[in-house]
Design an enzyme around this catalytic site. Structure first.
Site, PDB file in Angstrom:
ATOM      1  N   ASP A 104      85.818  24.231  86.406  1.00 31.67           N
ATOM      2  CA  ASP A 104      85.319  25.062  85.526  1.00 31.67           C
ATOM      3  C   ASP A 104      83.581  24.336  85.998  1.00 31.67           C
ATOM      4  OD1 ASP A 104      83.527  25.701  82.678  1.00 31.67           O
ATOM      5  OD2 ASP A 104      84.846  24.704  81.909  1.00 31.67           O
ATOM      6  N   ASP A 205      80.893  28.967  83.752  1.00 24.91           N
ATOM      7  CA  ASP A 205      80.677  28.641  82.529  1.00 24.91           C
ATOM      8  C   ASP A 205      78.863  29.643  82.381  1.00 24.91           C
ATOM      9  OD1 ASP A 205      80.833  27.151  80.033  1.00 24.91           O
ATOM     10  OD2 ASP A 205      78.392  26.277  80.673  1.00 24.91           O
ATOM     11  N   GLU A 263      82.768  32.738  82.000  1.00 27.86           N
ATOM     12  CA  GLU A 263      82.807  33.774  80.550  1.00 27.86           C
ATOM     13  C   GLU A 263      81.364  34.617  80.706  1.00 27.86           C
ATOM     14  OE1 GLU A 263      81.887  30.544  76.406  1.00 27.86           O
ATOM     15  OE2 GLU A 263      80.645  30.667  78.455  1.00 27.86           O
ATOM     16  N   HIS A 328      88.184  26.598  74.028  1.00 24.58           N
ATOM     17  CA  HIS A 328      88.097  25.521  73.251  1.00 24.58           C
ATOM     18  C   HIS A 328      85.985  25.429  72.417  1.00 24.58           C
ATOM     19  CE1 HIS A 328      85.602  26.419  76.941  1.00 24.58           C
ATOM     20  NE2 HIS A 328      84.520  25.624  76.279  1.00 24.58           N
ATOM     21  N   ASP A 329      86.248  26.692  72.765  1.00 19.81           N
ATOM     22  CA  ASP A 329      84.814  27.158  71.527  1.00 19.81           C
ATOM     23  C   ASP A 329      85.333  28.098  70.045  1.00 19.81           C
ATOM     24  OD1 ASP A 329      83.108  26.455  73.445  1.00 19.81           O
ATOM     25  OD2 ASP A 329      82.955  28.130  74.944  1.00 19.81           O
TER      26      ASP A 329
HETATM   27  C1  GLC Z   1      80.183  27.131  77.392  1.00 19.83           C
HETATM   28  C2  GLC Z   1      80.854  26.278  76.881  1.00 19.83           C
HETATM   29  C3  GLC Z   1      81.050  25.422  75.733  1.00 19.83           C
HETATM   30  C4  GLC Z   1      78.808  25.035  76.540  1.00 19.83           C
HETATM   31  C5  GLC Z   1      78.127  25.767  76.273  1.00 19.83           C
HETATM   32  C6  GLC Z   1      77.021  25.778  76.818  1.00 19.83           C
HETATM   33  O1  GLC Z   1      79.683  27.926  75.966  1.00 19.83           O
HETATM   34  O2  GLC Z   1      82.395  26.856  77.208  1.00 19.83           O
HETATM   35  O3  GLC Z   1      82.090  25.077  75.050  1.00 19.83           O
HETATM   36  O4  GLC Z   1      79.033  23.637  74.776  1.00 19.83           O
HETATM   37  O5  GLC Z   1      79.051  27.098  77.271  1.00 19.83           O
HETATM   38  O6  GLC Z   1      77.733  24.483  78.393  1.00 19.83           O
END
Ligand code: GLC
Ligand code: MG
Length: 541
Positions: A104, A205, A263, A328-329
């Protein structure tokens, strides 16, 4: 013999990718925190399950304000996870088992504790000043109306130089300035460092928020309009972001078979076209991009069918979809509703959907044993979002609780006190028990993964919706020139009668209620409550 489709450079098209949240997967040293050696110990389990790659949420050095999504050294492993030697061992042990490793990479921001930021904030002429986004505000006002996605203004005042810095997420995560060429090339070298160690790709990310409007114009439309479906084109999805992704891709393409999955954050979730704009067949952007609309869908066959149809239609020719049920979010796909009693059946419907759709499936750790969305008492909450918004929103810990392995202490996750409580809603729900229980969700996953791997039609075939009975039944075909497979999912807790246009003539490949290999010849089927059935259609050859 057919060559193994997971071995070529396009391995990611036929792969099943498993997301590990490293702090919660397996703790090898009893400090209550999952680690890399713990993952190595579970590689045989993952091989048995049938996954082809694992994506590790961040493992780099970090003060852990946002569980590693706040990096303070991109070239070091956080000591709670282990060290570089442990990482090398993980790569080599995984590769021995033909499991690939995806890291990641958080490119949008660093931790506030990163030495670059510490330097950057010292003075306006510090060489690292331009690596972040600093602005003057008009007297007593913020530079503009840009919001943090995690609540409040995106601007935080820093006394030392009396300027504001911008952060898309927490103020502990200052955004980097990707217009700075030095910074870009530094990150390219970070990528090469890990690629040289043999990894197989990156999950990028929040990649679509990388670049912000150069003129710092106020965000239009308003937050309300964004919630109603308008994208914010000022701090996200800037044309330059696509340019940068091309450059990241060039670095990846210096190596063989590297996959980039992005993402793509959209508001509201499920802006299919926007997500798909990051995939393309003419220039090399991302290999895969997450579309979170399945996660947010209501429990309705009709709704799922329309979302999937739109998603498939928006994928450019030669680009490739991927599908995901939780991460995880977000909430876990099972247990965030009140229909608890039927949840295991629903988990099987979701598993069948995920693993028979066209596109690369991502399984979130624990999904294969239908781990529930946990309830965490306030005093044990770790996620700063949960602390900030309790009780309106409990934060993201609900989907991050320790993996449940067996019946020993802390369900085998750790001999010490786990960093988040193990959520033991039902003693049956761990890996060991489910391996020994015929109808378990885990064995169902195992079989579905094996079926998927053995079928070119399920791996590469086209997707086509077939019959839908209102909100209750979703059915679709996967087909190639040679084969046709029908998937039928009953979303309701009642029997449903299905009338088919043409006579169905085929053989069951897998089913929650029927025997595999059973022949089926009918124009009318009575589906059991929550039945999932996959049928190979007989073709006249
Ligand atoms: C992404 C991650 C999340 C994190 C955010 C900031 O959305 O999945 O967990 O808080 O980025 O890095
Ligand atoms: Mg540990």
């Amino acid at each position: 013999m057919m060559s193994n489709p997971t071995e070529g450079e396009d391995w990611w098209k036929s792969a099943v990718i498993y997301q590990i949240y490293p702090a919660s997967f397996n703790d090898s040293d009893g400090d209550g925190f999952g680690d890399l050696r713990g993952i190595v110990q579970k590689l045989d389990y993952l091989t048995w399950l049938g996954v082809d790659a694992i994506w590790l949420s961040p493992i780099f050095q970090s003060p852990m304000f946002d569980m590693g999504y706040d990096v303070s050294d991109y070239l070091a492993i956080h000591p709670s996870f282990g060290n570089l030697e442990d990482f090398k061992e993980l790569v080599s042990e995984a590769h021995k088992r033909k499991i690939r490793i995806i890291l990641d990479l958080v490119l949008n921001h660093t931790s506030i504790e990163h030495p670059w930021f510490q330097e950057s904030r010292l003075s306006e002429n510090n060489p690292k000043r331009d690596w972040y986004i600093w602005r003057n505000g008009p007297t007593l006002r913020k530079p503009n109306n840009w919001k943090s996605l995690y609540g409040g203004s995106g601007w935080t005042y820093d006394k030392a130089t009396r300027q504001y810095y911008f952060h898309t997420f927490f103020r502990q995560q200052p955004d980097l300035n990707w217009r700075n060429p030095e910074l870009r090339s530094y990150f390219f070298s970070v990528m090469r460092f890990w690629l040289d160690l043999g990894i197989d790709g990156f999950r990028l990310d929040a990649i679509n928020v990388l670049v912000k409007d150069p003129e710092f114009r106020d965000a239009q439309p308003s937050l309300l309009a964004q919630l109603l479906g308008k994208e914010n084109y000022v701090t996200r999805n800037q044309p330059e972001t696509y340019q940068i992704i091309l450059e990241l891709r060039e670095v990846a393409d210096e190596y063989k078979g590297i996959m980039l999955v992005g993402e793509i954050y959209t508001l509201p979730p499920g802006n299919h076209r926007l997500v798909a704009s990051y995939l393309t067949n003419t220039v090399n952007l991302l290999h895969l991009a997450f579309n979170f609309s399945l996660i947010f869908s209501r429990w309705s066959a009709k709704r799922f069918s329309s979302i999937i149809g739109k998603w498939m239609d928006s994928i450019p020719v030669e680009a490739w979809p991927c599908n995901v049920l939780s991460n995880h979010d977000l909430n876990r796909s099972i247990g965030s509703d009140w229909l608890k009693s039927s949840s295991d059946d629903k988990a099987k419907v979701m598993a069948t959907l995920l693993l028979t759709l066209k596109g690369t499936p991502f399984i979130y750790y624990g999904e294969e044993i239908a781990m529930r969305n946990a309830w965490i008492p306030k005093r044990k909450i770790k996620d700063p979002l949960g602390k900030r918004f309790w009780p309106i929103y409990q934060g993201r810990d609900c989907s991050r609780t320790p993996m449940r392995w067996n019946n020993s202490k802390n369900e085998g996750f750790s001999t010490g006190e786990p960093w988040l409580p193990v959520y033991s809603d039902n003693t049956e729900r761990n890996v060991l028990n489910q391996m020994n229980y015929n109808n378990s969700i885990l064995l169902f996953y195992h079989k579905l993964l094996a079926l998927r791997k053995s079928s070119l039609c399920l791996l590469y075939g086209e997707w086509n919706a077939c019959i839908i009975d209102g909100k209750n039944v979703l059915a679709y075909y996967r087909y190639t020139l040679e084969e046709k497979i029908l998937i039928i999912l009953n979303f309701s807790n009642r029997q449903r009668h299905i009338h088919l246009k043409d006579e169905l003539d085929g053989c069951i490949l897998i089913s929650t209620h029927r025997r595999a290999d059973e022949q089926i010849k009918a124009t009318f089927i009575v589906l059991f409550p929550y039945e999932s059935t996959v049928i190979l259609i007989r073709t006249n050859d």
